[in-house]
Design a protein around this motif. Structure first.
Motif, PDB file in Angstrom:
ATOM      1  N   GLU A 184      35.286  54.004  21.958  1.00 56.83           N
ATOM      2  CA  GLU A 184      34.003  53.324  21.728  1.00 56.83           C
ATOM      3  C   GLU A 184      34.007  51.923  22.325  1.00 56.83           C
ATOM      4  O   GLU A 184      32.995  51.456  22.839  1.00 56.83           O
ATOM      5  N   THR A 185      35.153  51.249  22.273  1.00 57.76           N
ATOM      6  CA  THR A 185      35.226  49.893  22.831  1.00 57.76           C
ATOM      7  C   THR A 185      35.009  49.906  24.339  1.00 57.76           C
ATOM      8  O   THR A 185      34.409  48.991  24.898  1.00 57.76           O
ATOM      9  N   THR A 235      31.904  47.967  26.127  1.00 61.01           N
ATOM     10  CA  THR A 235      32.128  46.988  27.195  1.00 61.01           C
ATOM     11  C   THR A 235      31.293  47.340  28.417  1.00 61.01           C
ATOM     12  O   THR A 235      30.681  46.464  29.037  1.00 61.01           O
TER      13      THR A 235
END
Length: 260
Positions: A164-165, A169
């Protein structure tokens, strides 16, 4: 994105050596330019990496002197072909091509279509290995080619199975991503198809290549004309191929030159 982490270690340990910040910053410029569609001006690079124009200009002049960069008449900079040579050498040394080539070639001959491996590389999916059946094809795909994250089967699959990060981003950078509903379907199915096959008549389907711990590190795809290639046929080729490829690869990010 490459990350530099602080390591607390004994002074006698090699890991206690601090990285050279100037080198890290110069490599960050190379990473940014590798993800750009064309030449970039000093001011744009300075904003992207959060440094002054003077500092970035010195780094660019250094990279130019070393043969990694060239300046155009309008003052902008672009990469030379030297990074491409380094990338191909890295793949060869990692053994990726040597280990996957026979299996990909066998699968390509069996299904009569192009088979490839791609990794998530910044804002695109990058082809790192491919094989073709040895006859004229409508689907052309070469190592080093970059595929969109929205339209390509490999890009859509890697987005759906990314952390998810990583997606957050990319979204902050304004990278076009597949709709959330599409990503949910892909996660449920465990495979993805290309979203734009109706436009060019080429169909593609991708399945994941995973590490032993389950982490997805690459997408294995087959590409061909819609009239010859179906999801059922593509999965019949890719699923057993993935089971044979995964144990042979050193399935870690460094082996594929991945950048999130």
């Amino acid at each position: 994105m490459h990350r530099v982490t602080r390591v607390d270690a004994d002074a006698s340990s090699p890991r206690a050596t601090r990285p050279l910040s100037t080198v890290v910053k110069a490599l960050a410029l190379l990473d940014f330019l590798a993800g750009s569609d064309g030449p970039v001006r000093v001011s744009s690079l300075a904003r992207a990496v959060g440094a002054s124009r003077g500092e970035v200009h010195r780094q660019l002049v250094t990279l130019e002197a070393a043969g990694w960069m060239e300046q155009l008449p309008d003052g902008s900079y672009r990469l030379t072909l030297r990074p491409a040579h380094l990338g191909h050498t890295a793949l060869r040394q990692a053994g990726v091509a040597e280990r996957t080539a026979p299996l990909l070639a066998e699968a390509a001959r069996a299904c009569g279509e192009v088979v490839s491996i791609a990794v998530l590389d910044g804002d695109t999916a990058r082809v790192v290995q491919r094989a073709e059946p040895g006859r004229p094809l409508r689907a052309t795909l070469l190592p080093g080619d970059r595929l969109g994250l929205c339209g390509s089967a490999a890009g859509r699959l890697l987005c759906a199975l990314a952390e998810e990060t990583t997606l957050a981003t990319a979204a902050r950078r304004g990278v076009p991503l597949p709709p959330a509903g599409d990503l949910a379907v892909i996660r449920s199915n465990g495979w993805a198809t290309s979203a734009d096959e109706a436009e060019d008549g080429i169909f593609a389907l991708a399945v994941p290549l995973r590490r032993e711990d389950g982490e997805v590190v690459a997408a294995l795809s087959v590409h061909g004309p819609q009239e010859r290639l179906t999801p059922t046929g593509a999965l019949a080729v890719l699923r057993p191929l993935a089971r044979r490829v995964e144990p042979l690869l050193r399935l870690d990010g460094a082996a594929f030159g991945m950048r999130a």
